[in-house]
Design a protein around this motif. Sequence first.
Motif, PDB file in Angstrom:
ATOM      1  N   ASP A  44       0.844  -1.194   0.000  1.00 23.33           N
ATOM      2  CA  ASP A  44       0.000   0.000   0.000  1.00 23.33           C
ATOM      3  C   ASP A  44       0.880   1.245   0.000  1.00 23.33           C
ATOM      4  O   ASP A  44       2.112   1.161  -0.088  1.00 23.33           O
ATOM      5  CB  ASP A  44      -0.982  -0.013   1.175  1.00 23.33           C
ATOM      6  CG  ASP A  44      -0.305   0.055   2.538  1.00 23.33           C
ATOM      7  OD1 ASP A  44       0.906   0.372   2.607  1.00 23.33           O
ATOM      8  OD2 ASP A  44      -0.976  -0.208   3.548  1.00 23.33           O
ATOM      9  N   SER A  45       0.244   2.408   0.110  1.00 24.38           N
ATOM     10  CA  SER A  45       0.976   3.668  -0.016  1.00 24.38           C
ATOM     11  C   SER A  45       1.952   3.902   1.130  1.00 24.38           C
ATOM     12  O   SER A  45       2.846   4.740   1.027  1.00 24.38           O
ATOM     13  CB  SER A  45      -0.008   4.840  -0.100  1.00 24.38           C
ATOM     14  OG  SER A  45      -0.819   4.883   1.054  1.00 24.38           O
ATOM     15  N   THR A  46       1.797   3.157   2.238  1.00 24.34           N
ATOM     16  CA  THR A  46       2.710   3.299   3.374  1.00 24.34           C
ATOM     17  C   THR A  46       3.894   2.349   3.278  1.00 24.34           C
ATOM     18  O   THR A  46       4.760   2.352   4.139  1.00 24.34           O
ATOM     19  CB  THR A  46       1.969   3.045   4.702  1.00 24.34           C
ATOM     20  OG1 THR A  46       1.611   1.644   4.792  1.00 24.34           O
ATOM     21  CG2 THR A  46       0.705   3.893   4.796  1.00 24.34           C
ATOM     22  N   GLY A  47       3.937   1.510   2.242  1.00 23.28           N
ATOM     23  CA  GLY A  47       5.000   0.528   2.112  1.00 23.28           C
ATOM     24  C   GLY A  47       4.727  -0.758   2.843  1.00 23.28           C
ATOM     25  O   GLY A  47       5.632  -1.574   3.047  1.00 23.28           O
ATOM     26  N   ARG A  48       3.479  -0.975   3.214  1.00 22.18           N
ATOM     27  CA  ARG A  48       3.099  -2.183   3.949  1.00 22.18           C
ATOM     28  C   ARG A  48       2.767  -3.315   2.975  1.00 22.18           C
ATOM     29  O   ARG A  48       1.988  -3.131   2.048  1.00 22.18           O
ATOM     30  CB  ARG A  48       1.880  -1.874   4.812  1.00 22.18           C
ATOM     31  CG  ARG A  48       1.412  -3.018   5.673  1.00 22.18           C
ATOM     32  CD  ARG A  48       0.166  -2.568   6.388  1.00 22.18           C
ATOM     33  NE  ARG A  48      -0.308  -3.571   7.303  1.00 22.18           N
ATOM     34  CZ  ARG A  48      -1.469  -3.493   7.939  1.00 22.18           C
ATOM     35  NH1 ARG A  48      -2.242  -2.441   7.747  1.00 22.18           N
ATOM     36  NH2 ARG A  48      -1.848  -4.438   8.766  1.00 22.18           N
ATOM     37  N   HIS A  49       3.363  -4.487   3.195  1.00 24.73           N
ATOM     38  CA  HIS A  49       3.105  -5.650   2.349  1.00 24.73           C
ATOM     39  C   HIS A  49       1.694  -6.171   2.599  1.00 24.73           C
ATOM     40  O   HIS A  49       1.311  -6.449   3.726  1.00 24.73           O
ATOM     41  CB  HIS A  49       4.125  -6.747   2.641  1.00 24.73           C
ATOM     42  CG  HIS A  49       3.813  -8.040   1.973  1.00 24.73           C
ATOM     43  ND1 HIS A  49       4.071  -8.266   0.638  1.00 24.73           N
ATOM     44  CD2 HIS A  49       3.222  -9.176   2.436  1.00 24.73           C
ATOM     45  CE1 HIS A  49       3.670  -9.488   0.319  1.00 24.73           C
ATOM     46  NE2 HIS A  49       3.152 -10.065   1.391  1.00 24.73           N
ATOM     47  N   LEU A  50       0.903  -6.324   1.514  1.00 23.40           N
ATOM     48  CA  LEU A  50      -0.469  -6.803   1.637  1.00 23.40           C
ATOM     49  C   LEU A  50      -0.660  -8.178   1.007  1.00 23.40           C
ATOM     50  O   LEU A  50      -1.380  -9.011   1.541  1.00 23.40           O
ATOM     51  CB  LEU A  50      -1.444  -5.813   0.994  1.00 23.40           C
ATOM     52  CG  LEU A  50      -1.536  -4.424   1.613  1.00 23.40           C
ATOM     53  CD1 LEU A  50      -2.565  -3.586   0.864  1.00 23.40           C
ATOM     54  CD2 LEU A  50      -1.904  -4.506   3.091  1.00 23.40           C
ATOM     55  N   CYS A  67      -7.068  -9.136  -3.622  1.00 30.31           N
ATOM     56  CA  CYS A  67      -5.974  -8.279  -3.150  1.00 30.31           C
ATOM     57  C   CYS A  67      -6.140  -6.821  -3.579  1.00 30.31           C
ATOM     58  O   CYS A  67      -5.348  -5.969  -3.182  1.00 30.31           O
ATOM     59  CB  CYS A  67      -4.642  -8.804  -3.667  1.00 30.31           C
ATOM     60  SG  CYS A  67      -4.142 -10.402  -2.980  1.00 30.31           S
ATOM     61  N   GLU A  68      -7.139  -6.536  -4.427  1.00 32.21           N
ATOM     62  CA  GLU A  68      -7.255  -5.229  -5.074  1.00 32.21           C
ATOM     63  C   GLU A  68      -7.285  -4.019  -4.154  1.00 32.21           C
ATOM     64  O   GLU A  68      -6.590  -3.035  -4.407  1.00 32.21           O
ATOM     65  CB  GLU A  68      -8.483  -5.233  -5.994  1.00 32.21           C
ATOM     66  CG  GLU A  68      -8.629  -4.002  -6.861  1.00 32.21           C
ATOM     67  CD  GLU A  68      -9.465  -2.912  -6.213  1.00 32.21           C
ATOM     68  OE1 GLU A  68      -9.299  -1.747  -6.569  1.00 32.21           O
ATOM     69  OE2 GLU A  68     -10.279  -3.253  -5.332  1.00 32.21           O
TER      70      GLU A  68
END
Length: 534
Positions: A44-50, A67-68
Amino acid sequence: MHPLHKFLLFHLLASLGRNADGSEIINGELAPETSMLYMASLQDSTGRHLCGGFLIRDDFVLTAAHCEPRITHVVLGTHDLKRVNADNKISIERKYKHESYENEGNGNDIMLLKLSRKARLGKNVKPIQLPNTEIKIKDKSMCNVAGWGFTRTGGEAVEGLQEVDVPIVNLEVCKKEWKIDPFNLPANVLCAGGYGTKKGFCQVCFLSIHKKINEASSSSQGDSGGPLVCSGKAVGVVSFNKGANCDYPDAPNVYTDVSKYLTWIKDTLKREPQEERQVTCRAGIMHPLHKFLLFHLLAYLGRNADGSEIINGELAPETSMLYMASLQDSTGIHVCGGFLIRDDFVLTAAHCEPGITHVVLGTHDLKRVNADNKISIETKHKHKSFRNEGSGNDIMLLKLSKKASLNRRVQTIPLPTSVMNEQGNCQVAGWGATRTRGAVDDLRVVDVSIINLEVCKGKWPFDLPDNVLCAGGYGTNKGFCQGDSGGPLVCRGKAVGVVSFNKAGNCKYPDAPNVYTDVSKYLTWIDNILKHYK
């Protein structure tokens, strides 16, 4: 079974233990750095792996449709998520979720991600092959699944890529183990691992799909969307499992069967989705589908959009063009140009919309970006009739989260006050290449000549959209190529055009003029939006 009943039952199972949106590898081991060079971390925009995904072409990643929400970019070329930097992050330009997808329990859990630029293939990044035809994998065949996340129940998440071998489970056995009346497995799936074994994938997030979509604070950390690899080919996409404690001996893990979607994948790689193919044009001149196909064929052959660079221009003086804005994604990568028309509004092209999160003002050198000259984007006002560049209306207003401080480094540029018929020389500016494949970080400017619209129409092999201007790129080697769509065409001190598209494989393009959105035709639309924020 009524679809709603199936949906409710599926998500009841989710709350009881069936997990998706981030499956972790259980009882696996660290993947060697030289292996699995196709693996992608979706963040995501914070750099968090989803979620996980995998590179299938230098500009496309395949993953799961569920995952969208919230993913903005992918990370390639590293197994260690502590080693992420601007070089291995690529923003997502478009998301192509399967049109029949509703939720994992109903199947079609597959999605293609078009990257904003091509990945650089090399010793750290390589795509993986897909099956050539529909296949049936033998029961108990050993395959491989990989991802970032938990390695055991109750353990701590790890940032190194983990892999594990899993056996293929007979589909009829899998259906039987999952058959909890009235729930049945969806069509077009594979089963592997998680049944009579402690190896497979699991998850830490037990929120329902509704809650995950509506609450960005959900704590998924895992690898739905990653590949099931058999004999060197990606045959499955991690979809869902059953198990809150990751021991789950009673139901196999479920994957989307890639071989059942080969036609959909190939069609998507070749063209835009259905909603972007409905091109309007003047009746009796060209069929909309023909226009669409020709436009995108030209794109494939060399017509470039989503960022054009200034060709054979020169460095813009630091005291000039103080209205120029660099539109960037969450990683700080320059995506498009734009220009300040009020202290809280930037005007740009509608096709620049995907991925941009903030603007940079007050510098011509993108190496000199800091917190003081970055402003986040509060709202994107894309023209409601925009579908793609070839259909026109390629214009967008960006409402900034705060007012820009107007000073000796930052100024606005005026727009025309009425419909104009420009002639003579104008200017276009942007960041990017000064020649084919030669990128720079400094703002460059070039003089271009306005081209008669009728002449321009005659040089393009399809009907140009309404409300455009043409300048440069015709009988000259000056104009734009790739890197700064959205920037202004400036004539006599006013922004009269917005860079939209051109026809250019090698940036010499002597055969067709560059095309700009005619700002003067959208003055009422612009004024109406600005009035709402007085």
